[in-house]
Design a protein around this motif. Structure first.
Motif, short mmCIF file in Angstrom:
data_model
loop_
_atom_site.label_atom_id
_atom_site.label_comp_id
_atom_site.label_asym_id
_atom_site.label_seq_id
_atom_site.Cartn_x
_atom_site.Cartn_y
_atom_site.Cartn_z
N LYS A 4 0.85 -1.20 0.00
CA LYS A 4 0.00 0.00 0.00
C LYS A 4 0.89 1.25 0.00
N THR A 6 1.47 4.99 1.40
CA THR A 6 1.06 5.80 2.54
C THR A 6 1.01 7.28 2.16
N GLN A 32 -2.26 5.15 -5.51
CA GLN A 32 -2.84 4.04 -4.76
C GLN A 32 -2.55 2.72 -5.48
N ASP A 34 -4.08 -1.15 -6.19
CA ASP A 34 -5.25 -2.04 -6.16
C ASP A 34 -4.80 -3.40 -5.64
N PRO A 35 -5.25 -3.79 -4.44
CA PRO A 35 -4.79 -5.06 -3.87
C PRO A 35 -5.21 -6.28 -4.68
N CYS A 38 -2.10 -6.32 -7.20
CA CYS A 38 -0.70 -6.36 -6.72
C CYS A 38 -0.32 -7.77 -6.30
N ASP A 62 0.82 -4.34 3.12
CA ASP A 62 -0.49 -4.01 3.68
C ASP A 62 -1.02 -5.21 4.45
N HIS A 65 -4.19 -7.14 3.69
CA HIS A 65 -4.30 -8.02 2.53
C HIS A 65 -3.21 -9.10 2.59
#
Ligand code: SF4
Ligand code: SF4
Length: 84
Positions: A4, A6, A32, A34-35, A38, A62, A65
């Motif tokens: 992620k 920050t 940003q 996108d989980p 990634c 993160d 996730h």
């Protein structure tokens, strides 16, 4: 585990083109990740390319996730199959 970005992000733009999964995009204030896209660069590179280029070191893992190496590899396979 996805990564992620920050609020230390300075919007320098260098990470976005480095992502092999196109997981990075400009958000409202900062970039940003996108989980869903990634993979920690698993399948493409031996280390996260965004982390390697970020000048302010603002891209941690993160914990929301969490994924195993095998799950990341499965995500990579799913993504590369979809884009073929
Ligand atoms: S770790 Fe890799 S896949 Fe994830 S956002 Fe960074 S460059 Fe993209
Ligand atoms: S490389 Fe780092 S500072 Fe630059 S846009 Fe990406 S997350 Fe933000």
């Amino acid at each position: 585990m996805a990564l992620k970005i920050t609020h230390d992000c300075i919007n320098c733009d260098v990470c976005e083109p480095e992502c092999p999964n196109e997981a990075i995009s400009q958000g409202i204030e900062i970039y940003q990740i996108d989980p869903q896209l990634c993979t920690e660069c698993v399948g493409h590179f031996d280390r996260p390319q965004c982390v390697a280029v970020c000048p302010v070191d603002c891209i941690p893992l993160d914990p929301e996730h969490a994924e195993t190496q095998e799950q990341l590899l499965q995500k990579y396979r799913r993504l590369t199959t979809l884009t073929r």
